[in-house]
Design a protein around this motif. Structure first.
Motif, PDB file in Angstrom:
ATOM      1  N   VAL A   1       0.845  -1.195   0.000  1.00 23.91           N
ATOM      2  CA  VAL A   1       0.000   0.000   0.000  1.00 23.91           C
ATOM      3  C   VAL A   1       0.881   1.246   0.000  1.00 23.91           C
ATOM      4  O   VAL A   1       1.812   1.341   0.800  1.00 23.91           O
ATOM      5  CB  VAL A   1      -0.908   0.012   1.249  1.00 23.91           C
ATOM      6  N   TYR A   2       0.587   2.175  -0.897  1.00 21.50           N
ATOM      7  CA  TYR A   2       1.357   3.422  -0.921  1.00 21.50           C
ATOM      8  C   TYR A   2       1.159   4.196   0.371  1.00 21.50           C
ATOM      9  O   TYR A   2       0.050   4.273   0.901  1.00 21.50           O
ATOM     10  CB  TYR A   2       0.937   4.281  -2.109  1.00 21.50           C
ATOM     11  N   GLN A   3       2.223   4.791   0.871  1.00 27.35           N
ATOM     12  CA  GLN A   3       2.205   5.394   2.198  1.00 27.35           C
ATOM     13  C   GLN A   3       2.074   6.919   2.151  1.00 27.35           C
ATOM     14  O   GLN A   3       2.345   7.537   1.135  1.00 27.35           O
ATOM     15  CB  GLN A   3       3.493   5.018   2.945  1.00 27.35           C
TER      16      GLN A   3
ATOM     17  N   ARG B   1      -0.649   2.048 -11.895  1.00 26.50           N
ATOM     18  CA  ARG B   1      -0.660   2.487 -10.496  1.00 26.50           C
ATOM     19  C   ARG B   1       0.427   3.526 -10.220  1.00 26.50           C
ATOM     20  O   ARG B   1       0.295   4.362  -9.335  1.00 26.50           O
ATOM     21  CB  ARG B   1      -0.502   1.293  -9.562  1.00 26.50           C
ATOM     22  N   LYS B   2       1.511   3.466 -11.011  1.00 25.17           N
ATOM     23  CA  LYS B   2       2.586   4.431 -10.764  1.00 25.17           C
ATOM     24  C   LYS B   2       2.212   5.815 -11.253  1.00 25.17           C
ATOM     25  O   LYS B   2       2.636   6.818 -10.674  1.00 25.17           O
ATOM     26  CB  LYS B   2       3.882   3.953 -11.415  1.00 25.17           C
TER      27      LYS B   2
ATOM     28  N   ARG C   1       0.226   7.023  -8.437  1.00 23.59           N
ATOM     29  CA  ARG C   1       1.125   7.433  -7.358  1.00 23.59           C
ATOM     30  C   ARG C   1       1.700   8.825  -7.627  1.00 23.59           C
ATOM     31  O   ARG C   1       1.692   9.688  -6.743  1.00 23.59           O
ATOM     32  CB  ARG C   1       2.261   6.410  -7.239  1.00 23.59           C
TER      33      ARG C   1
ATOM     34  N   HIS D   1      -4.508   3.872  -1.162  1.00 26.08           N
ATOM     35  CA  HIS D   1      -3.365   4.779  -0.978  1.00 26.08           C
ATOM     36  C   HIS D   1      -3.532   5.549   0.331  1.00 26.08           C
ATOM     37  O   HIS D   1      -4.550   6.189   0.551  1.00 26.08           O
ATOM     38  CB  HIS D   1      -3.292   5.741  -2.166  1.00 26.08           C
TER      39      HIS D   1
END
Lengths: 306, 316
Positions: A296-298, B67-68, B71, B244
């Motif tokens: 999971v991205y933080q 997904r990047k 992000r 996220h």
């Protein structure tokens, strides 16, 4: 020529190898093309964290700030088990005592900047007293700056003698020599300054103070790593490397590790021989480690302030 | 030969001498790219998918975001948040109004794109007009909803107690699939006028207007990063949109119950807000309301100590 002799045979530094700037930049950019994923990425990230000299070098530093930084060094992110500590704390000499006391027997080193950091514009006896003060306060490592003015004027003997004098004042503390590559201008000069520093007894060579832009870049670090390699082949003595300033993202840090491995080899891939001078890098590395573990991205607000 | 000169262009023959050839002009087609942090990059993944109309004609190659990309977009949105939410509400309204102006000026292009994607001329015109009006509608609400939803609360102690709405932060949005322009505008506008920043996944099958809308945003004094627009597949990106940790709320506009369930579960990880707009008819009045703004606002209550006003006889 025997090893012991070679250290005393001081070469003519104006004959240091010239550096092909375009070649160095091109070579450095190749290291960014390696793909490091999953398990090896996680191990790489942990290694990066373990190589960080967590740094606070500001006029507004207080003892409280240094204690807080020391705590962060010992407990980077307790929520996740198995995370290593950083290598060292890097502070001004006046903060060495409080850092040393706070870190106790954690094994984390205390590094102190000395010699009228960051300008280095002070008489030699002041610089030596500065160094001795830091060492007496308990510093395990000292980071000195070279006299860039003298270097530019071509007074290489002065720079050499100064480094040698500080090395003597260090005693058992390891000496890192900051070249401040952002003020040197060309790769030729970076290479020459690296040669002078290593010949004069540096245990580490370090790119920058972090106060001048540009600070550490991959090409300039590559030039210094190659100087270390050549020095090792010539004398058999290992010298450490510390890029400092401007490395705040994990991905970039991993590129540096690739570069170290491919230029110097695995013997340098530990915090005895390689360090990152950084402050915000630690949190980014922690966020990436947690991302790797949880998928999971933080978010930054779940990590301690740096 | 004289007559064909308009259509001719110069080219160089094998012996190096320029000669005139007549040829049909090659049309310059737009590359549909994504919109992150005020820039138009391609997806980092290098992937794309082909958008076709109902007749099967290929309309464009569109970025299949990864997904990047998401992000990176969240990073841009988080970076833009303090500047955007710190602007005066009135100023945010002005910028939204400017967006409406820009959209008005490029009406024809949007109508054409909607018609390419199987809308009729009348329907397309109506959709674009409604989208413009909706921006104006929310531009007006920008400095007014706070008064409406704030309150001064009676409390037993000597405190001045008041509650005000504040932006929740970064909002990830999966836009409606059907109304590709109107739906997009209707979900973005209430989120950003409240001071939030957002990352939006455009309609998968009809993404053309979303990318063109990004060009409108880009020429409207809107700071980079406040609105970020990706194109791609909801099925692939939905879980990243909702788990996220740096996203504070997620809006989902379809009725796929599997995705809704997954979102409810994953949102628990950082207790983010989950909002489903799966039954809203965007082309009616039901599609605009100040309550849409409140879906991504947090209520902050302040207890401010005061002297006992009545007892002290203070003069206000």
């Amino acid at each position: 020529m025997k090893r012991s002799e070679s250290l005393f045979a001081i070469p003519d530094f104006s004959l240091s190898p010239r550096i092909d700037q375009v070649g160095a930049e091109e070579r450095a950019s190749r290291f960014t093309k390696r793909s490091i994923k999953k398990e090896s990425k996680l191990n790489g990230l942990k290694l990066v964290l373990n190589m960080i000299d967590l740094t606070t070098l500001e006029g507004k530093d207080t003892e409280g700030k240094v204690r807080q930084l020391c705590y962060k060094a010992m407990h980077p992110h307790d929520a996740v088990p198995g995370i290593p500590t950083v290598a060292a704390i890097c502070v001004y000499p006046s903060m060495v005592k409080v850092a040393k006391k706070t870190l106790g027997d954690s094994g984390i080193k205390v590094a102190s900047v000395v010699t009228a950091f960051p300008s280095g514009q002070a008489p030699r006896d002041v610089k030596i007293r500065d160094t001795k003060f830091a060492v007496n306060e308990g510093a395990d490592e000292v980071d000195m700056v070279i006299s860039r003015g003298k270097f530019h004027a071509g007074d290489y003997n002065f720079v050499f003698d100064e480094i040698a004098a500080i090395k003597e004042a260090c005693g058992d503390a390891r000496l890192k020599v900051i070249l401040e590559t952002g003020e040197l201008g060309t790769f030729d000069k970076v290479r020459r300054a690296s040669d002078i520093a290593m010949q004069a007894g540096a245990d580490f060579i370090k790119t920058s103070t972090g106060k001048i832009q540009p600070a550490a870049t991959m090409p300039v670090t590559l030039v210094m790593l190659e100087a270390i390699r050549d020095f090792y082949y010539k004398t058999g003595r290992m010298v450490g490397m510390k890029p400092a300033g401007g490395i705040s993202k994990s991905k970039l840090a991993l590129h540096y590790l690739v570069m170290v491995k491919e230029v110097l080899g695995e013997d340098w891939l530990n915090n005895h021989w390689f360090r990152f001078g950084a402050s915000s890098l630690a949190n980014d590395v922690l966020m990436q480690i947690v991302k790797e573990k949880t998928g999971v991205y933080q978010a930054a607000n779940y990590f301690s302030v740096d | 030969m004289e007559k064909t000169i308009k259509k001719s262009s110069l080219s160089i023959s094998a012996n190096g001498i320029e000669k005139k050839t007549s040829s049909k002009r090659l049309e310059v087609l737009k590359t549909y790219k994504i919109y992150i942090g005020g820039q138009f990059p391609r997806t980092e993944s290098g992937r794309y998918y082909i958008v076709r109309n109902a007749a099967g004609t290929q309309l464009a190659n569109v970025c299949l975001s990864s997904r990047k990309d998401f992000r990176d977009a969240v990073l841009a949105a988080r970076g833009a948040l303090s500047g955007w939410s710190g602007k005066a509400a009135f100023n945010r309204g002005q910028i939204l109004y400017r967006m409406a102006e820009m959209l008005e000026g490029r009406k024809a292009q949007f109508i054409e794109e909607l018609m390419q994607q199987d809308s009729t001329k009348a329907k397309a015109e109506k959709e674009v007009n409604l989208a413009i009006d909706r921006l104006i509608y929310y531009a007006g609400w920008c400095d007014k909803f706070q008064q409406l939803f704030s309150s001064v609360n009676p409390v037993a102690t000597s405190h001045f107690n008041f509650s005000v709405p504040e932006p929740t932060g970064v909002v990830s949005i999966i836009a409606p699939q059907a109304d590709s322009l109107l739906g997009l505008v209707s979900v973005i506008a209430p989120v950003i006028i409240g001071g939030n920043t957002c990352v939006v996944l455009a309609s998968e099958l009809k993404p053309l207007c979303a990318v063109t809308f990004a060009e409108v945003i880009n020429s409207s004094d809107m700071p980079g990063g406040v609105i970020n627009i990706l194109t791609g597949k909801p099925g692939e990106l939905a879980s990243w949109f909702v788990d996220h940790m740096d996203v504070n709320a997620t809006i989902y506009c379809e009725s796929n119950s599997d995705i809704q369930k997954m979102m409810r579960e994953k949102s628990a990880i950082n207790v983010k807000r989950i909002v489903f707009y799966d039954k809203v008819k965007w082309n009616t009045n039901e599609g605009q309301s100040p309550y849409f703004i409140m879906d991504t606002q947090e209520i902050k209550t302040t207890w401010h100590p005061i002297e006992n006003i009545a007892g002290s006889g203070a003069g206000y």
